[in-house]
Design a protein around this motif. Structure first.
Motif, mmCIF file in Angstrom:
data_model
loop_
_atom_site.group_PDB
_atom_site.id
_atom_site.type_symbol
_atom_site.label_atom_id
_atom_site.label_comp_id
_atom_site.label_asym_id
_atom_site.label_seq_id
_atom_site.Cartn_x
_atom_site.Cartn_y
_atom_site.Cartn_z
ATOM 1 N N SER A 105 0.943 -1.248 -0.203
ATOM 2 C CA SER A 105 -0.179 -0.038 -0.033
ATOM 3 C C SER A 105 0.813 1.332 -0.053
ATOM 4 O O SER A 105 0.621 2.300 -0.576
ATOM 5 C CB SER A 105 -0.813 0.016 1.199
ATOM 6 O OG SER A 105 -1.876 -1.160 1.257
ATOM 7 N N PRO A 309 -14.071 -4.489 3.604
ATOM 8 C CA PRO A 309 -13.950 -5.384 2.261
ATOM 9 C C PRO A 309 -12.701 -5.050 1.680
ATOM 10 O O PRO A 309 -12.480 -3.658 1.517
ATOM 11 C CB PRO A 309 -15.334 -5.237 1.841
ATOM 12 C CG PRO A 309 -16.472 -4.828 2.831
ATOM 13 C CD PRO A 309 -15.394 -4.033 3.850
ATOM 14 N N ALA A 310 -12.075 -5.814 0.988
ATOM 15 C CA ALA A 310 -10.746 -5.488 0.307
ATOM 16 C C ALA A 310 -11.076 -4.692 -0.690
ATOM 17 O O ALA A 310 -10.136 -3.628 -1.188
ATOM 18 C CB ALA A 310 -10.258 -6.941 -0.492
ATOM 19 N N ARG A 311 -12.102 -4.631 -1.429
ATOM 20 C CA ARG A 311 -12.500 -3.593 -2.398
ATOM 21 C C ARG A 311 -12.489 -2.340 -1.822
ATOM 22 O O ARG A 311 -12.657 -1.075 -2.658
ATOM 23 C CB ARG A 311 -13.828 -3.810 -3.398
ATOM 24 C CG ARG A 311 -15.054 -3.911 -2.422
ATOM 25 C CD ARG A 311 -16.067 -4.375 -3.322
ATOM 26 N NE ARG A 311 -17.394 -4.503 -2.642
ATOM 27 C CZ ARG A 311 -17.790 -5.402 -1.922
ATOM 28 N NH1 ARG A 311 -16.864 -6.439 -1.483
ATOM 29 N NH2 ARG A 311 -18.924 -5.257 -1.200
ATOM 30 N N GLN A 312 -13.100 -1.968 -0.619
ATOM 31 C CA GLN A 312 -13.056 -0.704 -0.027
ATOM 32 C C GLN A 312 -11.775 -0.238 0.796
ATOM 33 O O GLN A 312 -11.611 0.782 1.057
ATOM 34 C CB GLN A 312 -14.203 -0.788 1.098
ATOM 35 C CG GLN A 312 -15.622 -1.067 0.549
ATOM 36 C CD GLN A 312 -16.470 -1.335 1.556
ATOM 37 O OE1 GLN A 312 -16.431 -0.771 2.607
ATOM 38 N NE2 GLN A 312 -17.535 -2.024 1.220
ATOM 39 N N LYS A 314 -8.647 0.673 -0.168
ATOM 40 C CA LYS A 314 -8.125 1.710 -0.720
ATOM 41 C C LYS A 314 -8.644 3.092 -0.610
ATOM 42 O O LYS A 314 -8.209 4.088 -0.672
ATOM 43 C CB LYS A 314 -7.576 1.168 -2.215
ATOM 44 C CG LYS A 314 -6.461 0.232 -2.588
ATOM 45 C CD LYS A 314 -6.269 0.199 -3.746
ATOM 46 C CE LYS A 314 -5.085 -0.931 -4.092
ATOM 47 N NZ LYS A 314 -4.669 -1.206 -5.430
ATOM 48 N N ASP A 315 -10.268 3.026 -0.457
ATOM 49 C CA ASP A 315 -11.059 4.272 -0.404
ATOM 50 C C ASP A 315 -10.627 4.846 1.027
ATOM 51 O O ASP A 315 -11.000 6.079 1.217
ATOM 52 C CB ASP A 315 -12.339 3.843 -0.299
ATOM 53 C CG ASP A 315 -12.844 3.736 -1.820
ATOM 54 O OD1 ASP A 315 -12.351 4.333 -2.829
ATOM 55 O OD2 ASP A 315 -13.925 2.906 -2.109
ATOM 56 N N ALA A 339 -7.524 4.755 -3.982
ATOM 57 C CA ALA A 339 -7.901 3.831 -5.140
ATOM 58 C C ALA A 339 -8.070 4.761 -6.402
ATOM 59 O O ALA A 339 -7.957 5.906 -6.407
ATOM 60 C CB ALA A 339 -9.300 3.837 -4.572
#
Length: 339
Positions: A105, A309-312, A314-315, A339
């Motif tokens: 990251s 959740p992994a998709r969130q 980076k937000d 993101a």
């Protein structure tokens, strides 16, 4: 201050608050609900601050929002204008489900810094460079930051950079040219910068101590009141949420020394989320993290790493770019999601 690249631009004098308790829902975290909405969500919303007719105006924007990009460019376009970047809380060495690859990251954050479309005058890492303050972790983050396309890199320590040794390993890695426990100041582009250490005497809250407050007093004594002042610290210099230690117990003594200046901006890390508070002539901006989110104040038993959740993820992570043009009253601040 001497950055690890050998840069030395310290002001020869030798300084750098606290207000509002965020307990009531209607004025949550020091702001009204309307102000909170204006200044963005807790997790990663980009915040653009500009000045029009002397009024600070903000809006929420995405990382590629055209207005955000225009604000950053407008604040920094032209010769002799300042552009710098703040990154924070990389926590190199952290291992846990909140982020299984904090080094990855941070590498993405560095890539984002290098992809801003301009070369920052400097980058400031506002603490918790490492998670356990080991020599290997300090070496890793130091080597990673050499990949940033900037002339200078500055740092202040977080409490995770001082585990077990009162910050000695941090100062060996990053403290060349600093004073006391690692504080310093420098001037560039007509702006006076102060870097403070408030993470070494932690019982509950952050603490500066008399030696550092005296440093601030001497440091700002010769400055004109129209000099823009920017203060970096890890823990907030205002009472963001004292119950979790998100405050500095003696910061009011420093804030009192800064009241005479027409423009003061305090930038901190530690809380892993965006927050803006204005108190008279002083504006406080808490930065997000490149590692993992923490809960909103009071919404959990303790400020422990939050699994999303992994998709969130980076937000919830990001970087901050700041521009200043001589003659402006305020700095233009843009927070961008990873993101």
């Amino acid at each position: 201050m001497t950055g690890y690249d050998g840069y030395d631009d310290r002001h020869d004098g030798a300084p750098a608050g606290e207000s509002g308790r965020p307990d009531e829902p209607a004025a949550e975290h020091g702001m009204t609900r309307r102000q909170l909405m204006r200044h963005a969500g807790w997790f990663g919303g980009a915040v653009v601050l500009t000045v029009a007719s002397g009024e600070v105006i903000s809006h929420v924007a995405g990382a590629r929002d055209a207005t955000a990009e225009a604000a950053t460019a407008g604040a920094a376009a032209g010769s002799g204008e300042l552009r710098f970047v703040q990154v924070s809380d990389s926590h190199i060495g952290f291992q846990g489900p909140a982020n299984m690859d904090v080094a990855g990251s941070f590498k993405e954050a560095i890539h984002q810094v290098n992809s801003l479309g301009f070369r920052p005058d400097f980058v400031m890492h506002s603490g918790d460079l490492t998670h356990l303050s080991t020599a290997g972790q300090f070496d890793q983050v130091k080597q990673m930051m050499t990949g940033m396309k900037t002339d200078r890199v500055f740092t202040v320590p977080g409490e995770h950079d001082s585990i077990g040794d009162a910050g000695r390993a941090y100062r060996r890695a990053f403290g060349a040219g600093t004073l006391g426990d690692g504080w310093y100041s420098f001037d560039t582009h007509g702006v006076h910068f102060i870097a403070l250490v408030n993470t070494l005497s932690l019982e509950k809250l952050g603490h500066l101590g008399n030696d550092q407050i005296d440093f601030v007093r001497k440091d700002v004594a010769g400055l004109s009141s129209d000099t823009p002042v920017v203060v970096f610290s890890h823990i907030p210099l205002f009472a963001m949420y004292p119950k979790w230690g998100w405050s500095t117990d003696d910061a009011l003594k420093v804030i009192a020394l800064l009241r005479r200046f027409s423009s003061v901006t305090c930038l901190n890390g530690h809380v892993h989320q965006l927050f803006t508070k204005t108190d008279g002539n002083i504006t406080f901006h808490s930065a997000t993290t490149t590692a993992y989110p923490l809960p909103k104040p009071g919404r959990a038993p303790a400020p422990t790493p939050q699994v999303v959740p992994a998709r969130q993820l980076k937000d919830a992570l990001g970087i901050r770019s700041v521009g200043y043009r001589r003659g402006d009253r305020e700095l233009a601040v843009t927070d961008e999601r990873l993101a």
